[in-house]
Design a protein around this motif. Structure first.
Motif, PDB file in Angstrom:
ATOM      1  N   GLN A   1      -6.076  48.275  33.354  1.00 18.54           N
ATOM      2  CA  GLN A   1      -5.983  48.665  31.940  1.00 18.54           C
ATOM      3  C   GLN A   1      -4.940  47.785  31.248  1.00 18.54           C
ATOM      4  O   GLN A   1      -3.793  48.193  31.053  1.00 18.54           O
ATOM      5  CB  GLN A   1      -5.598  50.142  31.819  1.00 18.54           C
ATOM      6  CG  GLN A   1      -6.627  51.089  32.426  1.00 18.54           C
ATOM      7  CD  GLN A   1      -6.241  52.534  32.203  1.00 18.54           C
ATOM      8  OE1 GLN A   1      -6.057  52.974  31.077  1.00 18.54           O
ATOM      9  NE2 GLN A   1      -6.117  53.280  33.294  1.00 18.54           N
ATOM     10  N   LEU A   2      -5.324  46.594  30.876  1.00 14.76           N
ATOM     11  CA  LEU A   2      -4.380  45.592  30.398  1.00 14.76           C
ATOM     12  C   LEU A   2      -4.624  45.166  28.951  1.00 14.76           C
ATOM     13  O   LEU A   2      -4.099  44.145  28.517  1.00 14.76           O
ATOM     14  CB  LEU A   2      -4.449  44.357  31.307  1.00 14.76           C
ATOM     15  CG  LEU A   2      -4.072  44.608  32.768  1.00 14.76           C
ATOM     16  CD1 LEU A   2      -4.340  43.356  33.601  1.00 14.76           C
ATOM     17  CD2 LEU A   2      -2.614  45.024  32.893  1.00 14.76           C
TER      18      LEU A   2
ATOM     19  N   SER B   1       5.380  42.444  28.767  1.00 12.57           N
ATOM     20  CA  SER B   1       3.944  42.700  28.752  1.00 12.57           C
ATOM     21  C   SER B   1       3.353  42.665  30.153  1.00 12.57           C
ATOM     22  O   SER B   1       2.401  43.389  30.441  1.00 12.57           O
ATOM     23  CB  SER B   1       3.227  41.687  27.851  1.00 12.57           C
ATOM     24  OG  SER B   1       3.312  40.385  28.395  1.00 12.57           O
TER      25      SER B   1
ATOM     26  N   ARG C   1       1.179  51.861  25.831  1.00 13.31           N
ATOM     27  CA  ARG C   1       0.322  51.938  27.012  1.00 13.31           C
ATOM     28  C   ARG C   1       0.210  53.379  27.500  1.00 13.31           C
ATOM     29  O   ARG C   1       0.916  54.269  27.033  1.00 13.31           O
ATOM     30  CB  ARG C   1       0.909  51.072  28.131  1.00 13.31           C
ATOM     31  CG  ARG C   1       1.027  49.595  27.770  1.00 13.31           C
ATOM     32  CD  ARG C   1       1.825  48.842  28.822  1.00 13.31           C
ATOM     33  NE  ARG C   1       3.191  49.335  28.910  1.00 13.31           N
ATOM     34  CZ  ARG C   1       4.030  49.043  29.898  1.00 13.31           C
ATOM     35  NH1 ARG C   1       3.619  48.278  30.897  1.00 13.31           N
ATOM     36  NH2 ARG C   1       5.263  49.520  29.891  1.00 13.31           N
ATOM     37  N   TRP C   2      -0.671  53.612  28.473  1.00 13.43           N
ATOM     38  CA  TRP C   2      -0.813  54.951  29.034  1.00 13.43           C
ATOM     39  C   TRP C   2       0.439  55.289  29.846  1.00 13.43           C
ATOM     40  O   TRP C   2       1.299  54.443  30.092  1.00 13.43           O
ATOM     41  CB  TRP C   2      -2.102  55.076  29.843  1.00 13.43           C
ATOM     42  CG  TRP C   2      -2.101  54.516  31.252  1.00 13.43           C
ATOM     43  CD1 TRP C   2      -1.565  53.348  31.687  1.00 13.43           C
ATOM     44  CD2 TRP C   2      -2.668  55.147  32.397  1.00 13.43           C
ATOM     45  NE1 TRP C   2      -1.783  53.196  33.034  1.00 13.43           N
ATOM     46  CE2 TRP C   2      -2.457  54.278  33.494  1.00 13.43           C
ATOM     47  CE3 TRP C   2      -3.357  56.339  32.618  1.00 13.43           C
ATOM     48  CZ2 TRP C   2      -2.898  54.576  34.782  1.00 13.43           C
ATOM     49  CZ3 TRP C   2      -3.803  56.626  33.899  1.00 13.43           C
ATOM     50  CH2 TRP C   2      -3.561  55.756  34.967  1.00 13.43           C
TER      51      TRP C   2
ATOM     52  N   ARG D   1       2.158  53.883  34.228  1.00  9.08           N
ATOM     53  CA  ARG D   1       2.326  52.437  34.395  1.00  9.08           C
ATOM     54  C   ARG D   1       2.749  52.059  35.803  1.00  9.08           C
ATOM     55  O   ARG D   1       2.768  50.872  36.155  1.00  9.08           O
ATOM     56  CB  ARG D   1       3.353  51.933  33.385  1.00  9.08           C
ATOM     57  CG  ARG D   1       2.959  52.262  31.948  1.00  9.08           C
ATOM     58  CD  ARG D   1       4.156  52.289  31.025  1.00  9.08           C
ATOM     59  NE  ARG D   1       3.822  53.020  29.794  1.00  9.08           N
ATOM     60  CZ  ARG D   1       4.728  53.535  28.986  1.00  9.08           C
ATOM     61  NH1 ARG D   1       6.020  53.405  29.262  1.00  9.08           N
ATOM     62  NH2 ARG D   1       4.359  54.195  27.904  1.00  9.08           N
TER      63      ARG D   1
ATOM     64  N   ASP E   1       5.878  50.390  22.802  1.00  5.01           N
ATOM     65  CA  ASP E   1       5.109  50.524  24.030  1.00  5.01           C
ATOM     66  C   ASP E   1       4.030  51.579  23.815  1.00  5.01           C
ATOM     67  O   ASP E   1       4.338  52.770  23.725  1.00  5.01           O
ATOM     68  CB  ASP E   1       6.020  50.910  25.190  1.00  5.01           C
ATOM     69  CG  ASP E   1       5.363  50.676  26.547  1.00  5.01           C
ATOM     70  OD1 ASP E   1       4.117  50.656  26.591  1.00  5.01           O
ATOM     71  OD2 ASP E   1       6.085  50.512  27.533  1.00  5.01           O
TER      72      ASP E   1
ATOM     73  N   TYR F   1      -3.653  46.631  26.009  1.00  3.55           N
ATOM     74  CA  TYR F   1      -2.477  46.643  25.132  1.00  3.55           C
ATOM     75  C   TYR F   1      -1.471  45.564  25.525  1.00  3.55           C
ATOM     76  O   TYR F   1      -0.931  44.877  24.636  1.00  3.55           O
ATOM     77  CB  TYR F   1      -1.802  48.017  25.082  1.00  3.55           C
ATOM     78  CG  TYR F   1      -0.653  47.995  24.100  1.00  3.55           C
ATOM     79  CD1 TYR F   1      -0.901  47.972  22.728  1.00  3.55           C
ATOM     80  CD2 TYR F   1       0.665  47.921  24.531  1.00  3.55           C
ATOM     81  CE1 TYR F   1       0.136  47.897  21.807  1.00  3.55           C
ATOM     82  CE2 TYR F   1       1.714  47.840  23.620  1.00  3.55           C
ATOM     83  CZ  TYR F   1       1.447  47.832  22.258  1.00  3.55           C
ATOM     84  OH  TYR F   1       2.468  47.730  21.351  1.00  3.55           O
ATOM     85  N   PRO F   2      -1.175  45.363  26.815  1.00  7.36           N
ATOM     86  CA  PRO F   2      -0.302  44.230  27.159  1.00  7.36           C
ATOM     87  C   PRO F   2      -0.843  42.897  26.640  1.00  7.36           C
ATOM     88  O   PRO F   2      -0.076  42.036  26.202  1.00  7.36           O
ATOM     89  CB  PRO F   2      -0.267  44.264  28.687  1.00  7.36           C
ATOM     90  CG  PRO F   2      -0.467  45.700  29.017  1.00  7.36           C
ATOM     91  CD  PRO F   2      -1.449  46.199  27.996  1.00  7.36           C
TER      92      PRO F   2
END
Length: 284
Positions: free
Chosen positions: A150-151, A181, A140-141, A144, A138, A153-154
């Protein structure tokens, strides 16, 4: 036929809909979004989505450009204007256009956009077989819990899952599953206990998740909200995800290995049926 979309108070054919190149949603991902399912032309779990939108906007200090009554009316109008029987409504609100600067602009005019996406939410063939997931780190920032746009990375995780011939990814942080995700992750033990991660900034506070947990408790299914490890997930009797776009979806393979007997489990199936029955009855 073109979809009719809503942009800043106007109803427009999608080909005519435009947002400023200086919009902070485009420049900084300084925006939030929501997704509401539509079944039979009615909104599913709308109150929860509206409440989460208000929270997300508050966390980022973005003023809503419409009030609660207007927002509901826009949702109902977009269903009618697009003759949407079954599918999804996507809503995005950004801080609005401003000169490019990392500091927030003073007195911005937020941008609001809504559009529809037809989708067979109920008749998804994956419900019968379950989906396969692979585990990925994981990255992501850390906030969440705010449903931002801000999608990237998913999206990258979903593409990596597809590269590995899987349907989705379950994200892992410090040895524990956070979520999928674009959905919340759940497991069911051999004893029939439902385990899902507790609400912190590590995961999105899923509206479908909350509804399913309420229904599970009402049906006498033991529920434990805590982080669970990848090994626990691999040893689980059942696994599933929850989201507005898939409701309750069985997970039958993790990293190529079957979950339980490799088929959708009875608790998962019961919760899906209960969610659909309950939410259709309360749809607006």
């Amino acid at each position: 036929m073109q979809r009719i979309v809503y942009v800043n108070g106007e109803w427009l054919p999608e080909s005519e809909a435009k947002v400023s190149v200086f919009d902070r949603g485009f420049l900084f991902a300084d925006a939030v979004y929501e997704v509401t399912a539509v079944i039979g032309g009615k909104l599913i779990d709308y109150a929860g989505h509206a409440a989460r939108l208000k929270r997300s906007l508050g966390e980022l200090g973005i003023a809503s450009p419409v009030d609660a009554d207007q927002l509901l009316d826009i949702h109902r109008q977009i269903v009618a204007r697009n003759n949407l029987g079954e599918g999804l409504i996507y809503l995005q609100i950004s801080r609005g256009p401003a000169d490019r600067d990392f500091t927030f602009p003073k007195n911005p005019a937020p941008t609001i956009v809504l559009f529809t996406q037809p989708k067979a939410v109920l008749a998804n063939p994956k419900v019968e077989t379950g989906i396969s997931v692979v585990t990925l780190p994981d990255q992501r920032w850390a906030r969440r819990d705010i449903k931002t746009v801000q999608l990237l990375y998913p999206s990258m995780a979903k593409m990596e899952a597809m590269r590995q011939n899987a349907d989705d990814a379950w994200l892992v942080e410090d040895g524990f599953i956070t979520e999928a995700s674009s959905a919340n992750a759940h497991i069911v033990t051999a004893e029939g206990k439902l385990i899902t991660r507790s609400l912190t900034s590590a995961i999105l506070h899923g509206i479908t998740r909350a509804s399913v947990l309420d229904l599970a408790r009402g049906a006498g299914v033991p529920v434990e909200e805590r982080a669970f490890t990848l090994e626990e997930a691999r040893q689980a009797a059942e696994a599933f995800i929850t989201s507005a776009s898939s409701f309750v979806m069985p997970v039958t393979r993790i990293d190529g290995e079957p979950v339980g007997n490799g088929k959708p489990g009875p608790v998962t199936q019961r919760l899906r049926a209960s969610y659909i029955e309950n939410r259709l009855a309360g749809a607006i």
